[in-house]
Design a protein around this motif. Structure first.
Motif, PDB file in Angstrom:
ATOM      1  N   GLU A 264     -13.058  -0.881   8.331  1.00 40.92           N
ATOM      2  CA  GLU A 264     -13.906   0.310   8.196  1.00 40.92           C
ATOM      3  C   GLU A 264     -14.919   0.325   9.322  1.00 40.92           C
ATOM      4  OE1 GLU A 264     -15.882   0.296   4.332  1.00 40.92           O
ATOM      5  OE2 GLU A 264     -17.590  -0.770   5.130  1.00 40.92           O
TER       6      GLU A 264
ATOM      7  N   THR B 101     -10.137  -3.332  -2.916  1.00 43.50           N
ATOM      8  CA  THR B 101      -9.322  -3.572  -1.718  1.00 43.50           C
ATOM      9  C   THR B 101      -7.973  -2.857  -1.819  1.00 43.50           C
ATOM     10  OG1 THR B 101     -10.329  -5.735  -1.581  1.00 43.50           O
ATOM     11  CG2 THR B 101      -8.413  -5.382  -0.211  1.00 43.50           C
TER      12      THR B 101
ATOM     13  N   PHE C 140       1.497  -0.662   6.152  1.00 46.78           N
ATOM     14  CA  PHE C 140       0.058  -0.836   6.358  1.00 46.78           C
ATOM     15  C   PHE C 140      -0.433  -2.054   5.585  1.00 46.78           C
ATOM     16  CE2 PHE C 140      -4.231   0.658   4.619  1.00 46.78           C
ATOM     17  CZ  PHE C 140      -4.933   0.189   5.715  1.00 46.78           C
ATOM     18  N   VAL C 141      -1.161  -2.912   6.270  1.00 46.65           N
ATOM     19  CA  VAL C 141      -1.828  -4.023   5.582  1.00 46.65           C
ATOM     20  C   VAL C 141      -3.320  -3.924   5.877  1.00 46.65           C
ATOM     21  CG1 VAL C 141      -2.000  -6.518   5.269  1.00 46.65           C
ATOM     22  CG2 VAL C 141       0.212  -5.495   5.824  1.00 46.65           C
ATOM     23  N   ASN C 142      -4.107  -3.886   4.825  1.00 48.54           N
ATOM     24  CA  ASN C 142      -5.547  -3.693   4.945  1.00 48.54           C
ATOM     25  C   ASN C 142      -6.276  -5.023   4.775  1.00 48.54           C
ATOM     26  OD1 ASN C 142      -7.867  -2.177   5.213  1.00 48.54           O
ATOM     27  ND2 ASN C 142      -7.748  -1.239   3.198  1.00 48.54           N
ATOM     28  N   ALA C 143      -7.526  -5.062   5.199  1.00 46.83           N
ATOM     29  CA  ALA C 143      -8.415  -6.216   4.967  1.00 46.83           C
ATOM     30  C   ALA C 143      -7.767  -7.529   5.398  1.00 46.83           C
ATOM     31  CB  ALA C 143      -8.809  -6.272   3.485  1.00 46.83           C
TER      32      ALA C 143
ATOM     33  N   PRO D 192      -5.916   6.287   1.235  1.00 46.46           N
ATOM     34  CA  PRO D 192      -5.726   7.046   2.483  1.00 46.46           C
ATOM     35  C   PRO D 192      -4.266   7.450   2.723  1.00 46.46           C
ATOM     36  CG  PRO D 192      -6.832   4.940   2.930  1.00 46.46           C
ATOM     37  CD  PRO D 192      -6.468   4.940   1.483  1.00 46.46           C
ATOM     38  N   MET D 193      -3.337   6.599   2.299  1.00 39.74           N
ATOM     39  CA  MET D 193      -1.915   6.941   2.492  1.00 39.74           C
ATOM     40  C   MET D 193      -1.548   8.102   1.578  1.00 39.74           C
ATOM     41  SD  MET D 193      -0.168   3.205   3.100  1.00 39.74           S
ATOM     42  CE  MET D 193       0.826   3.629   4.524  1.00 39.74           C
TER      43      MET D 193
ATOM     44  N   SER E 209      -6.699   0.843  -0.051  1.00 38.01           N
ATOM     45  CA  SER E 209      -5.566   0.833   0.884  1.00 38.01           C
ATOM     46  C   SER E 209      -4.560   1.925   0.522  1.00 38.01           C
ATOM     47  CB  SER E 209      -4.838  -0.519   0.838  1.00 38.01           C
ATOM     48  OG  SER E 209      -5.739  -1.578   0.959  1.00 38.01           O
TER      49      SER E 209
ATOM     50  N   VAL F  93      -7.082 -10.962   7.185  1.00 40.71           N
ATOM     51  CA  VAL F  93      -7.880 -12.111   7.646  1.00 40.71           C
ATOM     52  C   VAL F  93      -7.006 -13.139   8.362  1.00 40.71           C
ATOM     53  CG1 VAL F  93      -9.734 -11.846   5.953  1.00 40.71           C
ATOM     54  CG2 VAL F  93      -7.722 -13.189   5.346  1.00 40.71           C
TER      55      VAL F  93
ATOM     56  N   GLY G 209      -5.265   3.483   7.165  1.00 38.42           N
ATOM     57  CA  GLY G 209      -4.229   3.869   6.204  1.00 38.42           C
ATOM     58  C   GLY G 209      -3.660   5.250   6.510  1.00 38.42           C
TER      59      GLY G 209
ATOM     60  N   ARG H 268      -3.908 -11.109   3.801  1.00 35.08           N
ATOM     61  CA  ARG H 268      -4.939 -10.142   3.466  1.00 35.08           C
ATOM     62  C   ARG H 268      -5.796 -10.688   2.339  1.00 35.08           C
ATOM     63  NH1 ARG H 268      -4.353  -6.039  -0.802  1.00 35.08           N
ATOM     64  NH2 ARG H 268      -2.758  -6.840  -2.197  1.00 35.08           N
ATOM     65  N   GLU H 269      -7.063 -10.273   2.387  1.00 34.72           N
ATOM     66  CA  GLU H 269      -7.972 -10.705   1.343  1.00 34.72           C
ATOM     67  C   GLU H 269      -7.749  -9.830   0.122  1.00 34.72           C
ATOM     68  OE1 GLU H 269     -12.086 -11.165   2.650  1.00 34.72           O
ATOM     69  OE2 GLU H 269     -12.661 -10.538   0.629  1.00 34.72           O
ATOM     70  N   ILE H 270      -7.681 -10.473  -1.042  1.00 39.94           N
ATOM     71  CA  ILE H 270      -7.632  -9.699  -2.280  1.00 39.94           C
ATOM     72  C   ILE H 270      -8.793 -10.178  -3.131  1.00 39.94           C
ATOM     73  CG2 ILE H 270      -5.148  -9.235  -2.298  1.00 39.94           C
ATOM     74  CD1 ILE H 270      -4.815 -11.695  -4.058  1.00 39.94           C
TER      75      ILE H 270
ATOM     76  N   ALA I  68       0.833  -1.205   0.000  1.00 41.63           N
ATOM     77  CA  ALA I  68       0.000   0.000   0.000  1.00 41.63           C
ATOM     78  C   ALA I  68       0.869   1.257   0.000  1.00 41.63           C
ATOM     79  CB  ALA I  68      -0.927  -0.013   1.213  1.00 41.63           C
TER      80      ALA I  68
END
Ligand SMILES: Cc1cc2nc3c(=O)[nH]c(=O)nc-3n(C[C@H](O)[C@H](O)[C@H](O)COP(=O)(O)OP(=O)(O)OC[C@H]3O[C@@H](n4cnc5c(N)ncnc54)[C@H](O)[C@@H]3O)c2cc1C
Lengths: 315, 248
Positions: B116, A93, B137-140, A100-101, A97, B142, B127, B155-157, A71
């Motif tokens: 979120e 997704t 940063f790692v989003n989503a 926002p950065m 990500s 799991v 983020g 992470r889910e993609i 990201a």
């Protein structure tokens, strides 16, 4: 007001969400009297695909370090080339990500989950999804720079051909903090958030062994499959299929809900679908109140019969 | 290891969402407040790391005094202490700035968030916090394991999963899957009692800058009445979908 758009690709291939974001960017650029510059990271697809939706410049970032996703590194790369005051992203997704950065790097306002073309450009004001689909917010950006993420399947993909030119930017962004260890892509499966038709089923299906008929119906419709939360909690289906307030929010053209009661948390994620069909054995199921078409009856009889009839007309 | 968990106080998931008569704000009347469900996955993960690795878990909430019951609930679930930044947040940016300001001097190895909040659905705070702190940063996410100064996050993609190793300190935003639904912690009496005496520090906000304003709000327009089709006449359903709705 130069308009930039992030055209997301997966393994070099543009996503439908990229075309939608470019279509949106073109609408914004027309309002602003300016042109669209699309940015992509290591694409293999032709830029012609982006000109078709209105991009008149395409910046292809070439960077070996960005072969896999980070990201922060992607935000850094976009930040180096996007020198306009409006930057559009799809609300995927990855893009959500990066955005926002980037907003912090550029000190821009960020408005996510946008549904329509802006209501005004200065100040930038736009309608967005809020309260998990139970309401809408009209959001206004302060300051001059704005980044938006466009909710998938909301604005739509609109052809609007421009003649374009391509530029290659060689970058080498530092990408040391994160490293992709493995990447699993299940091939051939339609992406739920991009799908125009979704067949979804709930606890009324009784068990995972009965999902074959749901998949058959999805196959004849070219649809993705989804499920209610308890179904993924029990492990009948992967949690990636869970839609609703705490799962994925989707807005396909057609949503078929089979054996799903229509609890408020489920509706929250699916009620922006354009057409909703509900199949439920209980005439009192709350979902009928939020449906366009309803059938009261046993899914085990209706689904195979419906699949045959649709197959016949698709013939 | 020190973990900071960001929690947001949101309307209970069964809430009907109404707006004030002039549509300028969300109508808080009669609303029950809960920990944002996606934050609960992050909080439970943190408590599990507390058990397995002796981590300390601090929860942070940016909110006015009305959010304290929700913070106490997080303490009852197992956080060690809490910080409330005394600001009714107006946008993701102001929220993220306050979290980052607290995190800046806290020496946290890991900041966990939900991906979120289910009220304003910004999906932006995690983020932004990461970038404000100049952290990865790692989003989503799991799945998450921590091993010394490194974490492995799944992470889910779209259409798959990706496993990433991340240098700590880092910000990870989680969702369902970060822990199993059945492992979510329901506070017991002991937890609730001890939460009353756990430290809850209130700090004043560092700035009041806002980047996005909610100008007005609309409810979702009702759908036209449902058309019922007999299960013995599925041809009619197919016809309606084909000719009327034009979706097949
Ligand atoms: C914090 C929280 C968050 C939540 N988030 C979500 C979310 O994101 N998404 C979500 O889906 N839920 C969510 N829920 C759960 C939600 O409240 C409901 O429990 C859930 O949606 C019910 O799933 P269901 O309709 O599949 O099951 P049920 O409520 O068990 O309903 C099954 C339905 O199938 C019908 N049926 C049974 N047999 C047949 C048959 N043979 N043919 C046809 N119909 C049949 C029944 O009449 C019934 O209407 C959440 C709950 C909480 C507390």
């Amino acid at each position: 007001m130069a308009v930039f758009v992030y055209a997301e690709n997966i393994n070099g291939v543009y996503k439908k969400a990229a075309f939608e974001a470019v279509s949106y960017a073109k609408a914004v650029a027309d309002q602003a009297g300016d042109t669209v510059t699309a940015i992509s990271v290591n694409p293999t697809d032709s830029s012609d695909l982006l000109y078709k939706y209105g991009a008149s410049n395409v910046i292809n970032i070439k960077d070996e370090g960005l072969k896999s996703f980070s990201a922060k590194a992607f935000a850094q790369a976009v930040s180096e080339v996007a020198d306009g005051n409006i930057i559009i992203f799809p609300h995927t997704t990855d893009a959500s990500s990066v955005a926002p950065m980037l907003a912090i790097m550029k000190n821009y306002s960020l408005i996510t989950n946008v549904l329509e073309a802006p209501e005004s450009l200065s100040p930038f004001q736009v309608k967005r999804r809020a309260f998990s689909g139970k309401g809408f917010m009209h959001a206004k950006a302060e300051g001059t720079g704005v980044i938006v993420t466009v909710s998938q399947n909301a604005f739509g993909v609109k052809e609007n051909a421009a003649s374009g030119s391509e530029e290659v930017k060689n970058l080498s962004v530092a990408n040391e903090d994160t490293k992709v260890v493995s990447h699993e892509q299940s091939s051939g499966k339609l992406d739920l958030k991009e799908a125009e038709v979704v067949v979804s089923a709930g606890r009324g299906m009784k068990g995972p062994e009965n999902w074959g008929m749901i998949e058959d119906l999805a196959n004849v419709l070219g649809a993705a499959t989804a499920c209610s939360k308890p179904v993924s909690d029990i492990g009948w289906r992967p949690h990636t299929e869970h839609v609703g307030q705490t799962g994925k929010a989707i807005s396909p053209n057609l949503y078929i809900a089979v054996g799903i009661s229509g609890a408020i948390q489920h509706l929250a994620g699916v009620n922006s679908s354009k057409t909703i069909v509900v199949i439920n054995s209980d005439p009192e199921a709350p979902f009928f109140k939020s449906a366009d078409y309803g059938v009261v009856g046993d899914a085990f009889q209706i689904i195979p019969a419906l699949t045959e009839k649709i197959k016949a007309i698709k013939g | 290891m020190k973990i900071l968990v960001c929690i947001s106080s949101v309307p209970d998931t069964t809430s009907k969402i109404n707006f004030t008569a002039d549509k300028s704000a969300f109508d808080k009347n009669g609303i029950q407040w809960v920990i944002n469900p996606l934050d609960e996955f992050a909080l439970t993960k943190a408590v599990k790391l507390q058990e397995s690795q002796g981590a300390t878990v601090t929860v942070i909430n940016v909110g006015d005094i009305a959010t304290e019951p929700v913070i106490r609930k997080a303490l009852a679930i197992g956080a060690n202490d809490a910080v409330r930044v005394n600001l009714d947040p107006k946008d993701s940016y102001s929220t993220a700035k306050e979290i980052a300001a607290v995190a800046q001097n806290g020496g946290y190895d890991l900041i966990l968030c939900g991906k979120e909040s289910i009220d304003y659905n910004g999906g932006s705070v995690p983020g932004m916090v990461a970038q404000l702190l100049n952290q990865p940063f790692v989003n989503a996410s799991v799945g998450l394991d921590v091993n010394g100064s490194e974490a492995t996050a799944v992470r889910e993609i779209e259409g798959g999963k990706e496993t990433i190793s991340v240098k700590l300190p880092a910000v990870i935003a989680g969702q369902k899957g970060l822990v199993d639904e059945k492992d979510l912690i329901i506070p017991n009496m002991r937890g609730i009692m001890s939460a009353r005496t756990k430290p809850l520090q209130v700090v004043e906000p560092t700035s009041s800058e806002v980047k996005v304003q909610g100008v007005s709000y609309d409810s979702v327009p009702p759908r036209a009445a449902v058309k019922m089709v007999s299960p013995d006449n599925l041809d009619e359903l197919v016809r309606l979908l084909h000719e009327e709705a034009k979706v097949i």
